[in-house]
Scaffold this active site. Structure first.
Site: not given
Ligand code: PLP
Length: 464
Positions: A116, A111-113
């Protein structure tokens, strides 16, 4: 929009400076001075928008007055273009009142995409508008580093140095970081835990001359722009399930409290959210807090969900600040106490406010494997160990059953193939996006848990 520090001793900044600064100079975290309010009609009008268009609408008030304001729609289009699913954050139904929101269709499968990819483009625009360069330094327990590297690789104005705890991230996670060939990407394996890595990064930021010399900036979840970007999928989930005309509950596997705090931001903007079900693994400082009202640091133990192997959940400070009606002096006192004695207690009124919205749960590794297996047997879906902790949080709560629960699926099962195979007998294949990961050469530098050595490395590898 103006931003203030949770500790009250750093200057108020506008969005662009908050983006580039990350951690405030007084050690606090930045929050908007007020929450933009959306009416029920405003939310309804967002139904049916594509993901990038929704992201533009939800985040627009936060970038008002910024150099990126007029470019925001383009930035969101570019940020979500590399995602492999047309819905960006598709939902699948697990049970009559439980859905899984798949947040793992971005370039690094976690999910960090979501945040970021946006932050990479925001940095690019703001830096080029100012003709500046900077050095991004970050600590990762696995997924942040690869997502940050994917977002910053080959960006001309940025050098990126990512510390990870040696031997404590999965092979897929490590390879996603170390096989990137871009000359501006530097991986460091620290002999220590994730908290050691995070402490090194914090110490570099607290070293004012060093910070200024190298134009340090952060991309870990203390960066406000990440939180802002993540609040969008809470809105998307709600609108898909009948919001804003009925409340939704969210179950979120939690480490640094960034993801679940993004949901809280959506609630503060007026989105009806019933509860946040906060899932922890054996590193259960948050669960213990929800039970006792005392935040007490313990030892980090490695688990099957390494991205949650954290003792101090940095973003909880933002929630406290709001719960204390933005009393920065009180927050500074709590955080000083944490530093000195490893513990603080939250007073009754703010504690009750938090307790009315957040419910803590925990799950050990045995339970995690059981939930991975049962979910597969019951629904046919393979889930990763982090997501399993979210599923457990949704299942174990005693909420009104008519309230839909959305579990945030934070990583693709193929990122943690050993645990998934162990639980189900099935080894999840890497998606096409990742083909060749095991054939590429790795580049990284081993360093001891030693601030001076790490600072020397950073100095030698930036072009500022
Ligand atoms: C980072 C991460 C988490 C924890 O998210 P926080 O924002 O730190 O609470 C959970 N699951 C996965 C897969 C992650 O990468």
């Amino acid at each position: 929009m103006r931003y203030q520090s949770t500790r009250g001793q750093a200057p108020e900044l506008d969005f662009d400076d908050v983006l580039l600064t990350g951690l405030a100079r007084d050690g606090g975290l930045y929050l908007p001075v007020s929450w933009p309010q959306r009416s029920v009609d405003d939310w309804r009008a967002m139904r049916g928008l594509g993901y990038a268009a929704l992201a533009t609408q939800v985040t627009a008030p936060f970038v008002e007055g910024s150099a990126v304001e007029s470019d925001l729609a383009q930035i969101m289009d570019d940020a979500y273009a590399p995602f492999s699913h047309p819905a960006i954050a598709p939902m699948v139904q697990l049970a009559h009142n439980t859905w899984l929101m798949e947040l793992f269709h971005g370039p690094t499968l976690a999910f960090k995409d979501f945040a970021l990819q946006v932050v990479g483009h925001l940095f690019d625009r703001v830096l080029s508008a100012r003709s500046e360069r900077l050095t991004i330094v970050g600590a990762t327990s696995g997924d942040t580093g690869s997502a940050a590297i994917a977002a910053c690789a080959d960006r001309d104005a940025i050098d990126i140095i990512i510390l990870h705890p040696k031997g404590r991230v999965s092979e897929v996670q490590r390879r996603q970081m170390t096989t990137v060939e871009a000359g501006n990407v530097h991986n460091v394996a620290i002999d220590g835990t994730f908290d050691d890595c995070q402490a090194l990064v914090k110490a570099m930021f607290n070293d004012q001359p060093f910070r200024d010399e190298l134009h340090l900036s952060a991309v870990n979840s203390i960066n406000w722009a990440r939180i802002m970007s993540q609040s969008v999928y809470y809105v998307a989930a709600s609108l898909a399930l009948g919001g804003p005309d009925r409340p939704i509950a969210f179950a979120v596997p939690t480490g640094n409290f960034g993801n679940v705090f993004a949901g809280y931001c959506a609630a503060k903007m007026g989105l009806p959210i019933a509860n946040f079900l906060v899932g922890s693994n054996r590193n259960d400082i948050l669960t213990r807090y929800f039970e006792s009202g005392a935040m007490t640091v313990g030892q980090v133990v490695p688990t099957l969900s390494p991205a949650m192997d954290i003792q101090v959940s940095s973003n909880f400070e933002r929630l406290l600040f709001d719960a204390y009606d933005r009393d920065a002096t009180a927050i500074k006192r709590l955080m000083d106490g944490l530093l000195q004695s490893g513990s603080y207690a939250v007073e009754q009124v703010p504690k009750d406010k938090i307790g009315s919205q957040f419910i803590g749960t925990r799950l050990d590794d045995g339970g995690t494997k059981r939930v991975v297996r049962e979910t597969y047997l019951d629904t046919g879906h393979l889930i990763d160990p982090h997501t399993a902790i979210g599923v457990h949080a949704a299942q174990s709560s005693c909420l009104d059953p008519s309230i839909p629960r959305v579990v945030m699926a934070t990583a693709h099962p193929a990122k943690f193939p050993d645990a998934v195979e162990d639980a189900t007998g099935i080894r999840p294949p890497l998606p096409d996006l990742m083909a060749g990961l095991y054939d590429r050469d790795e580049r990284m530098t081993d360093l001891p848990n030693d601030l001076e050595r790490v600072q020397d490395f950073v100095r030698a590898h930036t072009r500022v």
